[in-house]
Enzyme design. Sequence first.
Site, PDB file in Angstrom:
ATOM      1  N   ASP A  16      -4.916  -2.250  -6.019  1.00  0.00           N
ATOM      2  CA  ASP A  16      -6.034  -1.479  -5.475  1.00  0.00           C
ATOM      3  C   ASP A  16      -6.502  -2.066  -4.140  1.00  0.00           C
ATOM      4  O   ASP A  16      -6.421  -3.279  -3.932  1.00  0.00           O
ATOM      5  CB  ASP A  16      -7.180  -1.503  -6.501  1.00  0.00           C
ATOM      6  CG  ASP A  16      -8.142  -0.353  -6.301  1.00  0.00           C
ATOM      7  OD1 ASP A  16      -7.930   0.473  -5.387  1.00  0.00           O
ATOM      8  OD2 ASP A  16      -9.128  -0.285  -7.057  1.00  0.00           O
TER       9      ASP A  16
ATOM     10  N   GLY B 173      -6.626   1.456   0.860  1.00  0.00           N
ATOM     11  CA  GLY B 173      -7.430   2.302   1.743  1.00  0.00           C
ATOM     12  C   GLY B 173      -8.487   1.480   2.468  1.00  0.00           C
ATOM     13  O   GLY B 173      -8.656   1.576   3.685  1.00  0.00           O
TER      14      GLY B 173
ATOM     15  N   HIS C 244      -1.359   1.747   2.738  1.00  0.00           N
ATOM     16  CA  HIS C 244      -0.316   1.919   1.717  1.00  0.00           C
ATOM     17  C   HIS C 244       1.002   1.296   2.187  1.00  0.00           C
ATOM     18  O   HIS C 244       1.733   0.689   1.404  1.00  0.00           O
ATOM     19  CB  HIS C 244      -0.118   3.404   1.404  1.00  0.00           C
ATOM     20  CG  HIS C 244      -1.335   4.052   0.799  1.00  0.00           C
ATOM     21  ND1 HIS C 244      -2.041   3.484  -0.238  1.00  0.00           N
ATOM     22  CD2 HIS C 244      -1.986   5.213   1.086  1.00  0.00           C
ATOM     23  CE1 HIS C 244      -3.060   4.266  -0.574  1.00  0.00           C
ATOM     24  NE2 HIS C 244      -3.052   5.321   0.223  1.00  0.00           N
TER      25      HIS C 244
ATOM     26  N   TRP D  96      -3.321  12.851  -7.779  1.00  0.00           N
ATOM     27  CA  TRP D  96      -3.023  14.165  -7.174  1.00  0.00           C
ATOM     28  C   TRP D  96      -4.277  14.778  -6.574  1.00  0.00           C
ATOM     29  O   TRP D  96      -4.200  15.699  -5.759  1.00  0.00           O
ATOM     30  CB  TRP D  96      -2.437  15.136  -8.211  1.00  0.00           C
ATOM     31  CG  TRP D  96      -1.084  14.767  -8.740  1.00  0.00           C
ATOM     32  CD1 TRP D  96      -0.792  14.383 -10.019  1.00  0.00           C
ATOM     33  CD2 TRP D  96       0.172  14.761  -8.034  1.00  0.00           C
ATOM     34  NE1 TRP D  96       0.549  14.129 -10.149  1.00  0.00           N
ATOM     35  CE2 TRP D  96       1.175  14.354  -8.947  1.00  0.00           C
ATOM     36  CE3 TRP D  96       0.553  15.053  -6.721  1.00  0.00           C
ATOM     37  CZ2 TRP D  96       2.514  14.236  -8.599  1.00  0.00           C
ATOM     38  CZ3 TRP D  96       1.899  14.928  -6.367  1.00  0.00           C
ATOM     39  CH2 TRP D  96       2.850  14.530  -7.298  1.00  0.00           C
TER      40      TRP D  96
ATOM     41  N   LEU E 201      14.817  -9.459 -13.465  1.00  0.00           N
ATOM     42  CA  LEU E 201      13.469  -8.884 -13.565  1.00  0.00           C
ATOM     43  C   LEU E 201      13.583  -7.409 -13.924  1.00  0.00           C
ATOM     44  O   LEU E 201      14.420  -6.697 -13.370  1.00  0.00           O
ATOM     45  CB  LEU E 201      12.740  -9.011 -12.208  1.00  0.00           C
ATOM     46  CG  LEU E 201      11.335  -8.393 -12.134  1.00  0.00           C
ATOM     47  CD1 LEU E 201      10.339  -9.244 -12.937  1.00  0.00           C
ATOM     48  CD2 LEU E 201      10.849  -8.291 -10.684  1.00  0.00           C
TER      49      LEU E 201
ATOM     50  N   ARG F 101      -5.946  -6.775 -11.534  1.00  0.00           N
ATOM     51  CA  ARG F 101      -6.392  -5.687 -10.663  1.00  0.00           C
ATOM     52  C   ARG F 101      -6.990  -6.296  -9.400  1.00  0.00           C
ATOM     53  O   ARG F 101      -7.839  -7.193  -9.478  1.00  0.00           O
ATOM     54  CB  ARG F 101      -7.433  -4.793 -11.351  1.00  0.00           C
ATOM     55  CG  ARG F 101      -7.832  -3.614 -10.436  1.00  0.00           C
ATOM     56  CD  ARG F 101      -8.616  -2.552 -11.151  1.00  0.00           C
ATOM     57  NE  ARG F 101      -8.780  -1.381 -10.277  1.00  0.00           N
ATOM     58  CZ  ARG F 101      -8.908  -0.139 -10.682  1.00  0.00           C
ATOM     59  NH1 ARG F 101      -8.890   0.142 -11.953  1.00  0.00           N
ATOM     60  NH2 ARG F 101      -9.041   0.863  -9.815  1.00  0.00           N
TER      61      ARG F 101
HETATM   62  C1  FPP Z   1      -4.788   2.047  -4.469  1.00  0.00           C
HETATM   63  O1  FPP Z   1      -5.454   1.804  -3.259  1.00  0.00           O
HETATM   64  C2  FPP Z   1      -3.375   2.211  -4.226  1.00  0.00           C
HETATM   65  C3  FPP Z   1      -2.643   3.343  -4.428  1.00  0.00           C
HETATM   66  C4  FPP Z   1      -3.203   4.596  -4.955  1.00  0.00           C
HETATM   67  C5  FPP Z   1      -1.231   3.400  -4.097  1.00  0.00           C
HETATM   68  C6  FPP Z   1      -0.438   2.177  -4.411  1.00  0.00           C
HETATM   69  C7  FPP Z   1       0.802   2.240  -3.645  1.00  0.00           C
HETATM   70  C8  FPP Z   1       1.365   1.195  -3.001  1.00  0.00           C
HETATM   71  C9  FPP Z   1       0.919  -0.186  -3.066  1.00  0.00           C
HETATM   72  C10 FPP Z   1       2.518   1.424  -2.136  1.00  0.00           C
HETATM   73  C11 FPP Z   1       3.855   1.587  -2.760  1.00  0.00           C
HETATM   74  C12 FPP Z   1       4.162   1.018  -4.048  1.00  0.00           C
HETATM   75  C13 FPP Z   1       5.414   1.002  -4.555  1.00  0.00           C
HETATM   76  C14 FPP Z   1       5.643   0.424  -5.886  1.00  0.00           C
HETATM   77  C15 FPP Z   1       6.575   1.536  -3.856  1.00  0.00           C
HETATM   78  P1  FPP Z   1      -6.543   2.840  -2.803  1.00  0.00           P
HETATM   79  O2  FPP Z   1      -5.898   3.843  -1.913  1.00  0.00           O
HETATM   80  O3  FPP Z   1      -7.229   3.416  -3.994  1.00  0.00           O
HETATM   81  O4  FPP Z   1      -7.505   1.903  -1.992  1.00  0.00           O
HETATM   82  P2  FPP Z   1      -9.076   2.057  -1.872  1.00  0.00           P
HETATM   83  O5  FPP Z   1      -9.636   1.909  -3.261  1.00  0.00           O
HETATM   84  O6  FPP Z   1      -9.444   0.923  -0.968  1.00  0.00           O
HETATM   85  O7  FPP Z   1      -9.330   3.409  -1.274  1.00  0.00           O
END
Ligand code: FPP
Length: 246
Positions: free
Chosen positions: A16, A19, A33, A65, A127, A177
């Site tokens: 997490d 963003g 991301h 989504w 792994l 987390r």
């Molecule tokens: C949460 O951060 C993260 C996600 C919804 C996407 C996680 C994806 C990746 C780390 C990239 C690719 C992963 C793989 C395994 C290929 P957020 O967008 O909710 O952040 P925020 O809470 O700060 O808005």
Amino acid sequence: MQSNLQSKLHVAIIMDGNGRWATRRGLPRRIGHKMGIEAVRRVVEAAPKLGIGTLTLYAFSADNWKRPETEVAALMGLFRRYMRTEAARFARAGVRLTAIGRRDRLPEDLAAGIEWVEAVSAQGQALHLRIALDYSSRDAILRAAASANGADDLTPEGFSRLIKGESDCPDVDLLIRTSGEQRLSDFLLWECAYSELHFTDTLWPDFRAEDLAAVLEEFKGRNRRFGALPDRGDAEQVTMAHRVGA
Ligand code: FPP
């Protein structure tokens, strides 16, 4: 085939803070991301050396989504590229990749890319990397319940297999987390029944191999009881066990 991994740790991570990492730098969220993928590479490389046999990463929840179409498209593009670029790295490092979650709502070429990486990495012994995509734990439990319908001799182990869709995946030992949030967000609800929880303020793109090593070091000092009395029979531990109702 994966029995050597079964006896090692299963670590799950809710990655997490991508963003916020970007926003704090005045960058678009998709850059957060993209940097998140670098953090994924770091932990995948470090995991086997740290005694981790199974690593489950929450990449996209069924509820994600609901995000703006542009962000969803950027994420799908990153996942697609990840599947294309990592296969050779996985082969070198002995990583077996599988995806958990629904496939039918993913873009067709991503679903095909996943199937391809799963097939070419199937022999990996260092792994087991599980990527959760379009994943909802409640949905996985409901589907398992539907497929078990009528079975009156169902055991927790048998139901576990239905939920996980594979027989060789242990329950989660440690759930991490990042970003300061402290909730499960519909992730591995059954598999985390006895997992230890670790929350860190570090945003996911800043998470390093050293952070993972430090979390594991702290985890190893924990006294896991699984509802029984403590291993060490000293008075203080026993008192503590009663206090928490173990
Ligand atoms: C949460 O951060 C993260 C996600 C919804 C996407 C996680 C994806 C990746 C780390 C990239 C690719 C992963 C793989 C395994 C290929 P957020 O967008 O909710 O952040 P925020 O809470 O700060 O808005």
